[in-house]
Structures are given as C-alpha cells and as structure tokens.
Scaffold this motif. Structure first.
Motif, mmCIF file in Angstrom:
data_model
loop_
_atom_site.group_PDB
_atom_site.id
_atom_site.type_symbol
_atom_site.label_atom_id
_atom_site.label_comp_id
_atom_site.label_asym_id
_atom_site.label_seq_id
_atom_site.Cartn_x
_atom_site.Cartn_y
_atom_site.Cartn_z
ATOM 1 N N VAL A 7 0.838 -1.198 0.000
ATOM 2 C CA VAL A 7 0.000 0.000 0.000
ATOM 3 C C VAL A 7 0.877 1.254 0.000
ATOM 4 O O VAL A 7 0.608 2.221 -0.717
ATOM 5 N N SER A 23 1.948 1.853 -3.379
ATOM 6 C CA SER A 23 0.856 2.304 -4.254
ATOM 7 C C SER A 23 0.437 3.735 -3.936
ATOM 8 O O SER A 23 -0.215 4.393 -4.736
ATOM 9 N N MET A 24 0.803 4.211 -2.756
ATOM 10 C CA MET A 24 0.526 5.608 -2.412
ATOM 11 C C MET A 24 1.514 6.556 -3.095
ATOM 12 O O MET A 24 1.399 7.783 -2.980
ATOM 13 N N GLY A 67 -0.214 4.802 5.449
ATOM 14 C CA GLY A 67 -0.426 6.247 5.392
ATOM 15 C C GLY A 67 0.416 6.966 6.439
ATOM 16 O O GLY A 67 1.045 8.001 6.156
ATOM 17 N N ALA A 105 4.062 7.062 5.545
ATOM 18 C CA ALA A 105 4.343 8.033 4.491
ATOM 19 C C ALA A 105 4.278 9.470 5.010
ATOM 20 O O ALA A 105 5.144 10.292 4.715
#
Ligand code: SF4
Lengths: 422, 167
Positions: free
Chosen positions: A45, A48-49, A145, A148
């Motif tokens: 993920v 993919s962010m 999230g 990041a």
C-alpha cells in the motif's frame, strides 16, 4: 474542566492545549510498529501511495513474530518482503524471527516512554498503555499512510475508569483482574473508549501485570488501555534505559475534575482466579466452577502472559512436579531476553524436568498459526487473549483463557484446576 | 454511487476470525482471500453471494484482530456494503481506508430479514429495504473521514497529499 491522561497525550501530539472526547484530531506519532502480518500489505500500500521513504526510519519498528520462525514458504515470502523493505528504508529497529513478540519487545527495548503516542499494525498495540503511553492498533493501510505522512487521524475517545480496591490473594495477577473487568462489561463494553486502570490493587501490581491488563483492553472493544505512570513505572524503565527520570519525561495523570464516561469499581480482596470459557473473552467464570473440564494442551506465553513474571508463576507451580502425560504443555517465552532470564533463574530446567516443552519466542500457538495447533474436539488452557471459535486451530476445538498459575496447575491435573489443588 | 443486493444477516460480535480465519493470513491476494470470506461463520458464504449483496449485522462487527484481510475479503468476494448496529473501531477504519462501504445503523439491523432486497445510497446515508419498503438513515461520517471516503480511500488520499508536499 480537567482532562484524562489519554486526552492530555492526544492534545500534546495534536499540538493543542485541550481536546474533548469525540473530537477528531491529526496527531504525529512517536513510534509506528508493524509485523509479518500487517507489514507485507502495508508495504504494498505504501508503494501504491507513491511514497518513496518512510517519514523517519528511527520511528518505524518492524518485528517478525507471527508466522516465524517461518512456518512455510508463504510465510518465508512475507518475511523476505519485510526484510527487504527494512533494509532499503534503513529501518533502525528491525527484529527478525525469534527475537520476540512485538508487544513484549518494544517495551523491554525502552522504545516506548510514558506520554508517548504509538500506532501499531496490530490490535494488541494497546499493551504499551501500561507505561502511561497512548497506544492503539490500526490496519495496514492506515499504517502505510502514517509511514508516508508521519501523521494519522484519531478520534479522541471517552475514558472509562476502572478502580480496583482490596488486597487480592497470591494467585491473582493482572490476567484475573482484566478478565473480571471484561466479564463485567462484555466484549463491546468499552467500544471506542479508553480503559483507565487504577486503584490500590493496580498500584500494587507489577509492570508485567499492568502490561497484561492493558493488552486485553481491546478484548472489551477499547481503543486503548492505560495506567497512570508511577514510581513502579519509573523504576522499571530505569532498569532498561538510563536516560529516563521524572525530570526527563512528563509523568502525566488524569486531573481530579476530568470527565470520565463512567467509573466502574471492583473489590478484589476475595477474588478467585478467573477463566474465560469458549468462545468469548467475556465468558468469565471463577476457576472453581470449571473443575470437571478435561484438557489436552496448555500454552503459557504470548504478548499477554509471556513475560518473566508469568514464567516465574508457572515455574512456582511446576517445580518438582510432572505435567499430565496427556497434556502437551508448551511454554513460549515472549522474547529472547525473557528466555535468557528464565534460563539464568533455572526456570527452563524446571519446565523441562516437569515434562513441558520450551519453544522459541513466537506468536505461533496464540492465533492458531503454527506450533501447537489444536485438532477437532481438543481443549486448551491458554494464557493468551482470545478464545474465539477456531482461534487456536480446528473450529471444533476450545480455548480457555487464564493466568499462568491456573494454566500450570491445569497442566499437572489434566483438567482445569485451582493452583491450590496441586 | 448506489449499491443494491440481497441481505445476508449475522448477529452481534462477528469477529475477524469468523470473517477470515487465522490460517489464511499468509494470503495477500484479495481474490484468494475473498474465497474464504466469512468461512468461520458460514462455510459456503463466498460461493452463495452475488456482487453487491449486503451484509447486515449486530453490534461490534469486525471485533478482534487488526487484520485488514477481513474487510479485503469482504470487498473482493463481492460484498457491496456492510451495515451494522456498531463496528469495532479498527475494522471500521480499515474498511474506510480500503474503500469497503460501511454504515452504522441499528434500526436497519433490527428491522431487516435475511434475503430482503436492500438499496444503499451512501452519499445521503440512506438505506432502503426494498422488500418491506422501510427506509433508514445511517450515522454521518465525521468531516476528516468523509474526505477519505470522497477521495476513494486512504491510498488516493495520501497520494494527493504527498503530491501536494512535493510542490
Ligand atoms: S501473541 Fe497473539 S495476540 Fe499477541 S501479537 Fe502475537 S498473535 Fe497477536
């Protein structure tokens, strides 16, 4: 009006003077944690962010503890993926297979301090509340999230205060107190709330017992469990890192005039050891009601009760005795540090002499992953935290949750037993 | 965006071990996960449901572990929405983040029968039971959460923010 310790920690991390329950805040966590279950998805993920680097390689901890030492090729691939991610991101705190279970490891390495805010890709992240930190679990995408951005949104929870008074008998530990509380309020009794534990019996409880209690806050649906830090907390931390004193960290407490959602009181003076029977952690009974329950396996370990005090309790019962021939007894130290300490104190000899098996630190049996998976119709007394249908193996197997004294006594008796019976 | 389908009804405390048993946690492929969806509660669930079907459940849906495999399994086996009296908070966050529609509405749970036809209009928080003709309102999302839902989940949301940082 004052604030609870939980509100204070969230306010500090949101850069606000005050927060109120129900408010949504953006916070900057002090630490993020992931493992070989939530981690591999989080890594995908994260990519993919469109993220390239984690916000701070010193603040992301990775522990490979669930399907490790690698159970099969799939598990090996998950581990490889996490290892490669850790290497390429320069993750400082990377702990590979067998080092220990995340929720045992993070505190004992001194990575969590009172007042910290920790977000983990695992529901039992709530464990660190025992240090007076706010710690809660999220899923892989949330974690990605946060890796990041270095921030995450949280809803400020209401706090329920649990007051434990009285001096319990020697067989009572943190597990019995938390099972008592979950039995009273049910598996959704603290949904979205913080459970704050206090009172005389908590003041007298050691740090290991407090970890056990905060660990199982999630079993009542809570967002966090927390104990206000005190002299015991400081003394424990001093044994781990030397840069901690009441001057270097703010020891936060709930204000006298803070607003609790409710206060629930327990007198634990005459409490019997507690056992949660299948298939919910809230199906709690005193051990004396369960003496006819025959068992096939005992597990002593996990992030709930795999610390040195738990192994000492088990050894106290098993010393000089033999476990029942028909009960596989698995003892799983929560970390290498716990393992070594147990070796040095002679506990491992006690276990092996009694006929028990000492396994490498792992989550394995706790979630039916590997190492002690149950067959159809088998019953296990376990010091872990969940007895959901099929949690430790076959959907027609049963798990009874208890503290280490009852688990060890049951291993000897071949049925659920009070420690005084053996 | 509207979702409609048949109702599959479950009770309180549907935990993540029922949604996707621990033995499947090494699986990361959503399609594979979907094949084992709800296996702990109903062995044939994945083969019985049609795309868009709606899971209606009681309190504390998704309690237990933080495994995102649970909402992923529901989403990829075709579940269009989960409506529950209440959700366990990690499950709720995970579902929002991966774009599985989750709505909280106790009325809808109490007044819906298995196999009813249901229609959900998430923008308005409206839940219609087409079989009985009743209509329910779900609790609205808080603004920050609504932002993530609008972006289509946390992945596009974070991507947008990271692109904003670069500028
Ligand atoms: S020991 Fe059990 S509850 Fe704890 S982190 Fe491992 S699997 Fe989860």
């Amino acid at each position: 009006m004052g604030m609870t310790i939980t509100e204070k920690i969230l306010a500090v991390h949101a850069g606000k003077e005050k927060v109120r329950p129900g408010e949504i805040v953006q916070v900057r966590p002090d630490l993020l944690m992931t493992n070989d279950i939530s981690g591999p998805i989080a890594v995908d993920v994260f990519k993919s962010m469109g993220a390239a680097r984690v916000f701070d390689p010193e603040k992301v901890v990775i522990v490979l503890d669930h399907f490790t030492p690698n159970k099969d090729v799939k598990a090996a691939k998950s581990s490889t993926k996490m290892r490669e991610f850790a290497r390429s991101q320069g993750i400082v705190h990377f702990y590979d297979a067998g080092f220990g279970i995340e929720h045992v490891v993070l505190p004992e390495l001194g990575l969590v301090r009172p007042g910290d805010l920790v977000i983990g890709g695992d529901s039992h992240t709530v464990t660190y509340g025992a240090l007076g930190a706010f710690a809660t679990g999220v899923g892989s995408t949330d974690l990605a999230g946060a890796m990041a951005l270095g921030e995450i949104w949280l809803k400020v929870p209401e706090t329920i205060r649990f007051e434990f008074t009285g001096k319990p008998s020697r067989w009572i530990g943190g597990k019995d107190l938390i099972l008592l509380a979950i039995g009273r309020i049910g598996v959704s009794g603290a949904l979205y709330c913080a459970m704050e534990f206090g009172g005389e019996a908590i003041a007298n409880l050691g740090m290991d017992g407090r970890f056990t209690m905060c660990n199982m806050a999630i079993e009542a649906g809570a967002k966090a469990g927390i104990v206000e830090p005190d002299e015991k907390t400081l003394a424990w931390l001093n044994g781990i890192r030397d840069d901690i004193s009441s001057q270097t960290i703010g020891l936060l407490h709930s204000d006298e005039d803070c607003a609790y959602k409710s206060v629930i009181r327990f007198d634990v003076s005459d409490l019997e050891p507690q056992v949660a029977v299948p298939h919910l952690p809230s199906n709690v009974r005193p051990v004396s009601e369960l003496k006819d329950v025959e068992i096939h396996q005992v597990v002593i370990g996990s992030c709930t009760n795999g610390r040195i005090s738990d192994l000492r309790a088990a050894a106290e019962i098993l010393r000089g005795r033999k476990v029942n021939k028909w009960v596989r007894t698995l003892i799983v130290p929560g970390s290498q540090r716990v393992y070594r300490q147990a070796l040095q104190e002679g506990l491992v000899d006690v276990f092996i002499d009694s006929g028990a098996i000492v396994a490498a630190p792992t989550c394995g049996p706790c979630f039916g992953g590997h190492t002690g998976v149950l067959d159809e119709g088998e019953r296990c007394v376990s010091t872990t935290n969940r007895n959901f249908l099929g949690r430790m193996g076959h959907e027609k197997s049963e798990v009874y949750l208890s503290g280490p004294y009852v688990a060890a006594a049951s291993a000897i008796a071949g049925r659920i037993a009070h420690p005084e019976e053996v | 965006m509207e979702v409609s389908g048949r109702v599959w009804k479950f009770g309180d405390n549907v935990d993540t071990d029922l949604i996707i048993p621990g033995q499947y946690l090494t699986i990361q492929d959503p399609i594979e996960l979907g094949k084992h969806c709800m296996e702990g509660a109903d062995r044939d669930f994945a083969s019985k449901i049609k795309p868009g079907d709606i899971v209606v459940a009681g309190h504390n849906f998704g309690c237990g572990s933080s495994r995102e495999h649970a909402p992923l399994a529901l989403k990829s086996c075709g579940v269009g929405a989960v409506i529950a009296a209440s959700f366990a908070r990690i499950f709720f966050r995970n579902a929002i983040n991966i774009g599985l529609l989750v709505l909280e509405c106790e009325e809808a749970y109490r007044r819906t029968n298995p196999q009813d036809e249901m229609l959900v209009q998430p923008e308005f928080g409206v839940i219609k039971n087409l079989t009985t003709g009743e209509e329910f309102r779900a609790a609205p999302y808080p603004p920050l959460v609504a932002g993530i839902v609008q972006a289509g989940g946390l992945v596009p949301y974070v991507r947008m923010r990271l692109q904003g940082q670069e500028k």
